[in-house]
Design a protein around this motif. Structure first.
Motif, PDB file in Angstrom:
ATOM      1  N   ILE A   1       0.635  -1.795  -0.297  1.00 50.92           N
ATOM      2  CA  ILE A   1       0.270  -0.291   0.097  1.00 50.92           C
ATOM      3  C   ILE A   1       1.141   1.144   0.036  1.00 50.92           C
ATOM      4  O   ILE A   1       1.864   1.368   0.567  1.00 50.92           O
ATOM      5  CB  ILE A   1      -0.847  -0.707   0.926  1.00 50.92           C
ATOM      6  CG1 ILE A   1      -1.957   1.069   0.647  1.00 50.92           C
ATOM      7  CG2 ILE A   1      -0.291   0.010   2.639  1.00 50.92           C
ATOM      8  CD1 ILE A   1      -3.137   0.895   2.010  1.00 50.92           C
TER       9      ILE A   1
ATOM     10  N   ILE B   1       3.832  -4.998   2.638  1.00 42.09           N
ATOM     11  CA  ILE B   1       3.210  -5.511   3.651  1.00 42.09           C
ATOM     12  C   ILE B   1       3.573  -6.475   3.995  1.00 42.09           C
ATOM     13  O   ILE B   1       3.506  -7.748   4.793  1.00 42.09           O
ATOM     14  CB  ILE B   1       1.951  -5.013   4.554  1.00 42.09           C
ATOM     15  CG1 ILE B   1       1.846  -2.916   4.457  1.00 42.09           C
ATOM     16  CG2 ILE B   1       1.238  -5.169   5.093  1.00 42.09           C
ATOM     17  CD1 ILE B   1       0.675  -2.349   4.141  1.00 42.09           C
TER      18      ILE B   1
ATOM     19  N   PRO C   1       2.727 -10.990  16.372  1.00 46.08           N
ATOM     20  CA  PRO C   1       3.124  -9.422  16.771  1.00 46.08           C
ATOM     21  C   PRO C   1       2.123  -8.260  16.471  1.00 46.08           C
ATOM     22  O   PRO C   1       1.918  -8.316  14.994  1.00 46.08           O
ATOM     23  CB  PRO C   1       4.435  -9.008  16.750  1.00 46.08           C
ATOM     24  CG  PRO C   1       5.697  -9.509  15.826  1.00 46.08           C
ATOM     25  CD  PRO C   1       4.218 -11.069  16.181  1.00 46.08           C
ATOM     26  N   ASN C   2       1.657  -7.352  17.020  1.00 46.05           N
ATOM     27  CA  ASN C   2       1.234  -6.142  16.429  1.00 46.05           C
ATOM     28  C   ASN C   2       1.785  -5.786  15.073  1.00 46.05           C
ATOM     29  O   ASN C   2       3.190  -5.748  14.960  1.00 46.05           O
ATOM     30  CB  ASN C   2       0.747  -5.324  16.755  1.00 46.05           C
ATOM     31  CG  ASN C   2       0.416  -4.943  18.299  1.00 46.05           C
ATOM     32  OD1 ASN C   2      -1.269  -6.350  17.533  1.00 46.05           O
ATOM     33  ND2 ASN C   2      -0.648  -4.416  19.523  1.00 46.05           N
ATOM     34  N   GLY C   3       1.116  -5.176  14.447  1.00 51.23           N
ATOM     35  CA  GLY C   3       2.151  -4.483  12.582  1.00 51.23           C
ATOM     36  C   GLY C   3       2.947  -5.979  11.894  1.00 51.23           C
ATOM     37  O   GLY C   3       3.672  -5.366  10.779  1.00 51.23           O
ATOM     38  N   SER C   4       2.437  -7.094  12.004  1.00 47.84           N
ATOM     39  CA  SER C   4       3.125  -7.670  11.100  1.00 47.84           C
ATOM     40  C   SER C   4       2.511  -8.033  10.582  1.00 47.84           C
ATOM     41  O   SER C   4       2.903  -8.842   9.125  1.00 47.84           O
ATOM     42  CB  SER C   4       3.239  -8.908  12.238  1.00 47.84           C
ATOM     43  OG  SER C   4       2.176  -9.460  13.032  1.00 47.84           O
ATOM     44  N   GLY C   5       1.258  -7.606   9.817  1.00 49.17           N
ATOM     45  CA  GLY C   5       0.564  -8.588   8.282  1.00 49.17           C
ATOM     46  C   GLY C   5      -0.503  -8.946   8.317  1.00 49.17           C
ATOM     47  O   GLY C   5      -1.403  -9.257   7.412  1.00 49.17           O
ATOM     48  N   LYS C   6      -1.255  -9.102  10.115  1.00 51.36           N
ATOM     49  CA  LYS C   6      -2.233 -10.827  10.453  1.00 51.36           C
ATOM     50  C   LYS C   6      -3.739  -9.893  10.028  1.00 51.36           C
ATOM     51  O   LYS C   6      -4.475  -9.912   8.599  1.00 51.36           O
ATOM     52  CB  LYS C   6      -2.568 -10.974  11.286  1.00 51.36           C
ATOM     53  CG  LYS C   6      -1.250 -11.236  12.140  1.00 51.36           C
ATOM     54  CD  LYS C   6      -1.995 -11.583  13.587  1.00 51.36           C
ATOM     55  CE  LYS C   6      -1.672 -10.638  14.405  1.00 51.36           C
ATOM     56  NZ  LYS C   6      -1.114  -9.349  14.673  1.00 51.36           N
ATOM     57  N   SER C   7      -4.062  -8.053   9.790  1.00 50.75           N
ATOM     58  CA  SER C   7      -5.307  -7.964   9.169  1.00 50.75           C
ATOM     59  C   SER C   7      -5.182  -7.723   7.668  1.00 50.75           C
ATOM     60  O   SER C   7      -5.975  -7.608   6.816  1.00 50.75           O
ATOM     61  CB  SER C   7      -5.220  -6.917   9.540  1.00 50.75           C
ATOM     62  OG  SER C   7      -5.899  -6.603  11.435  1.00 50.75           O
ATOM     63  N   THR C   8      -3.876  -6.999   7.190  1.00 53.57           N
ATOM     64  CA  THR C   8      -3.934  -7.332   5.401  1.00 53.57           C
ATOM     65  C   THR C   8      -4.587  -8.785   5.116  1.00 53.57           C
ATOM     66  O   THR C   8      -5.218  -8.514   4.329  1.00 53.57           O
ATOM     67  CB  THR C   8      -2.522  -6.612   5.513  1.00 53.57           C
ATOM     68  OG1 THR C   8      -2.461  -5.427   6.214  1.00 53.57           O
ATOM     69  CG2 THR C   8      -2.214  -6.416   3.466  1.00 53.57           C
TER      70      THR C   8
ATOM     71  N   GLN D   1     -11.715  -7.506  12.550  1.00 51.14           N
ATOM     72  CA  GLN D   1     -11.242  -6.818  13.905  1.00 51.14           C
ATOM     73  C   GLN D   1     -12.078  -5.424  14.692  1.00 51.14           C
ATOM     74  O   GLN D   1     -11.736  -5.382  15.610  1.00 51.14           O
ATOM     75  CB  GLN D   1      -9.614  -6.916  13.412  1.00 51.14           C
ATOM     76  CG  GLN D   1      -9.115  -5.895  14.964  1.00 51.14           C
ATOM     77  CD  GLN D   1      -7.321  -5.855  15.116  1.00 51.14           C
ATOM     78  OE1 GLN D   1      -7.103  -6.156  13.150  1.00 51.14           O
ATOM     79  NE2 GLN D   1      -6.156  -5.993  16.173  1.00 51.14           N
TER      80      GLN D   1
END
Ligand SMILES: Nc1ncnc2c1ncn2[C@@H]1O[C@H](COP(=O)(O)OP(=O)(O)O)[C@@H](O)[C@H]1O
Ligand SMILES: [Mg+2]
Lengths: 422, 254
Positions: free
Chosen positions: B14, B19, B38-45, B88
């Motif tokens: 993006i 990502i 961990p947070n920011g690793s790309g799970k939601s992406t 989420q």
């Protein structure tokens, strides 16, 4: 046809029925000119082509008005085709406490009663389209609701604009008596009317303690123009509500004026315009608070697609004596296309110091997050957009208390999004 | 070898930021996969890209769902094919009734399958049953979508919607975050009841906690846009014990 007098000449052979028509003709033939985009209140709406065109006049034969009715609506219909009263299609049953008369047919006392009110509220001296209407209307509706009468069903004034290049001056005069309560629908429909022009004027007087609702439904057809003026005059402790729904019409200009002349009044104005193609829809509203202790409340919403353009100008005038006025105004717009535009402007003039007034306007797109959310549940883009637009316009359509009428208006929305999803 | 969900070398960026940096994932019918990280690793992406969010530039060697090219489908087509994302952060949509929209969603899916609209009666029976499943109050089901819902109510509403839509593949993006233990149990119980040999789940979670209640067949660790470790449920326990630093150190040492 570049000349005002040439334009007027095509109507001059029409017979003037009432003295006010002669007066208005004098006014418009002399100093009063049609507005141009140089006039502040007409800056975004060009009407020159309307008043430079040649029109024809005929009243086509219509077999049935079923297609123009509000589906499922139980109402007393008063029907006009190109401004002429249609006895054949109008309901003539007598309802206790109400008189519904064609202006042209009014006689004797009834006519005298009408002349007491006709053209007393609208400004035909300085507003050219009002003067044009007053000069040349051929007929109109004169409706009175007697003191203490509460109407159980609405009165629907159906105006059909039929045929190409017609110029119809539509006139309504409504007087709601003391403590009376009534609902009116001014329904404008069209039939093969490319290049036609409707110029409508409604005077609505609400007497002391009365309660009037007026629904203006503009569905004249995609190739015709409509200039509309509604003048509401409210006496002490009265309530009024005007809901303006604009669907079709190549060029639409609405002038909605409230003169709040007695204390304890409530004035509500709501509107939705669903525009598409190259439609231009302009809503100008004006609330004149002359006396203390009144409330006005205004909410207009626009749902605009394609290359349509919109204008909203809401003026609220609170005079020095109008203390304890509560005036609220809001205009919200969703642009469904990048090429749709809206010019929106609140105009508050407040000369009293103890008042509550607020205004706001928003212009936005459909919420992308919400769209995505709905799509991930399986709704197509159009279906998702439809739900969001329905939700957006829902607080205006909810003001239409008549179920059949509200269903029809919500149906306009459904149709707007229909067939877009595979 | 099944053709349920196959993801090979999935990349997403993006605004020029990459990502997802090459994700491989294979899910078979009846499986539960946990993706942790961990947070920011790309799970939601990852979940957004699978559900069809348009904000990303997406490339891959292969992404197929039930044998069809997933990336070529619009989000609604993916949904109708049986993919479901529990968000989420579910959006609030004032003025759109939860129930009406669900009915429209169910009918969209039924039309896709060549079926007629669900009858009002069947729909109401279904609503009752699924509401009970996630212990969602009727008053919430009838309100505007998520409007004024608490965090826990929003999550339960996601599971309610999932239960109504009966997807083949449910992706739950941190549905457990912010839930107290009772709500967590309700959500887990809901998922367990929906589990069958034909449908699968991807549970995205930050914590091992949820996996006490929904036992995964596979656990993957997503870090910095890549799946850096896969294993069985014991991997989740190990992560719980040692924290993510252990894996991060291992990855960065390579
Ligand atoms: N819309 C966006 N624009 C820019 N960066 C984004 C956007 N969405 C996510 N990111 C970045 O992508 C990375 C992964 O985010 P996300 O997928 O939300 O991680 P996770 O769900 O694992 O916490 C983060 O560094 C985040 O800042
Ligand atoms: Mg996340």
């Amino acid at each position: 046809m570049a000349n005002k007098l040439d334009f007027l000449k095509q109507f001059d052979q029409l017979t003037a029925l009432f003295p006010v028509q002669g007066n208005a003709r004098a006014v418009i033939h002399n100093g009063l000119d049609f507005p141009t985009t140089r006039d502040e209140y007409w800056k975004y709406t060009r009407v020159t082509s309307l008043v430079e065109s040649e029109y024809v006049r005929n009243v086509p034969n219509i077999d049935s008005i079923d297609a123009f009715r509000v589906p499922g609506l139980d109402a007393q219909y008063l029907v006009f085709v190109n401004g002429e009263y249609s006895k054949k299609f109008s309901d003539t049953e007598h309802i206790e406490g109400v008189e519904v008369t064609s202006m042209r047919l009014a006689e004797g006392e009834r006519k005298q009663q009408m002349l007491q009110h006709l053209d007393q509220y609208i400004d035909s001296e300085t507003q050219a389209f009002h003067a044009l209407n007053t000069s040349y209307f051929l007929d109109g509706s004169f409706i009175t609701v007697e003191k203490n009468t509460s109407l159980s069903k609405p009165i629907c004034i159906l105006n059909i604009c039929a045929g190409k290049r017609q110029a119809n001056n539509i006139r309504n005069l409504i007087v709601v008596g003391e403590m009376a309560k009534a609902e009116f629908i001014s329904l404008h429909e069209g039939h093969e009317n490319e290049g036609s022009f409707t110029n409508a004027v409604t005077e609505l007087k609400v007497e002391q303690g009365g309660d009037a609702s007026l629904y203006l439904i503009q569905n004249d057809g995609p190739e015709s123009a409509h200039i509309n003026a509604i003048q509401v005059v409210q006496e002490k402790d009265s309530q009024s509500k005007v809901v303006t729904i604009t669907r079709t019409g190549k060029l639409v200009r609405n002038n909605l004026n409230f003169t709040v002349a007695g204390q304890g009044c409530e004035s509500n104005m709501y509107g939705v315009y669903f525009t598409s193609d190259k439609q231009h829809v302009d809503n100008h509203t004006y609330v004149d608070h002359l006396v203390p202790n009144c409330n006005s409340n205004e909410l207009y919403k626009g749902v605009m697609s394609d290359r349509s353009t919109g204008v909203f100008n809401g003026k609220i005038m609170v005079h020095r004596d109008a203390q304890q006025t509560n005036a609220f105004q809001s205009n919200q717009n969703i642009l469904l296309s990048e090429r749709a535009t809206i010019n929106t402007k609140p105009e508050l003039e407040i000369y009293a110091d103890d008042v509550k007034c607020s205004h706001g306007c928003t212009i936005g797109q459909l919420d992308e997050e919400a769209m995505f959310y709905l799509q991930t549940r399986g709704l197509g883009k159009a279906a998702a957009a439809k739900l969001l637009v329905q939700a957006f316009s829902g607080d205006v359509t909810a003001q239409i208390t008549n179920d059949a009428l509200r269903d029809m208006v919500e149906g306009f929305l459904h149709q707007k999004f229909e067939d877009q999803d595979a | 070898m099944s053709d349920f969900l196959r993801v090979k070398n999935l990349r997403a960026s993006i605004e020029g930021n990459q990502i997802l940096k090459g994700i491989d994932l294979e899910v078979n019918p009846g499986e539960v996969h946990a993706i942790m990280g961990p947070n920011g690793s790309g799970k939601s992406t990852l979940s957004s890209v699978l559900a069809g969010r348009e904000d990303y530039e997406v490339e891959a060697d292969e992404v197929t769902f039930l044998g069809k090219e997933l990336l070529e489908m619009a989000p609604e087509e993916r949904a109708r094919e049986g993919l479901f994302l529990a968000f989420q952060y579910p959006v609030e949509i004032p003025g759109v009734s939860n129930i009406n929209f669900l009915k429209a969603a169910i009918n969209a899916k039924r039309h896709h399958q060549g079926l007629a609209d669900i009858t009002a009666k069947d729909f109401m029976v279904m609503v009752k049953e699924k509401q009970a499943l996630v212990e969602l109050k009727q008053s919430l089901a009838n309100r505007s979508v998520n409007e004024g819902f608490s965090g826990g109510e929003k999550k339960r509403n996601e599971i309610f919607q999932m239960a109504m839509l009966e997807p083949r593949l449910g992706i739950l993006d941190e549905t457990d975050s912010g839930l107290d233990i009772d709500a967590l149990k309700i959500v887990a119980n809901g998922v367990n009841k929906l589990k069958s040999k034909d449908n699968s789940f991807i549970l995205i979670t930050h914590y091992q906690r949820l996996l006490n209640y929904i036992v995964p067949d596979f656990v993957h660790v997503l870090y910095n846009g890549k799946i850096v470790k896969s294993g069985d449920k014991s991997l989740a326990l190990e992560l719980e014990e040692k924290g993510y630093d252990w894996i991060i150190n291992e990855v960065e040492a390579v």
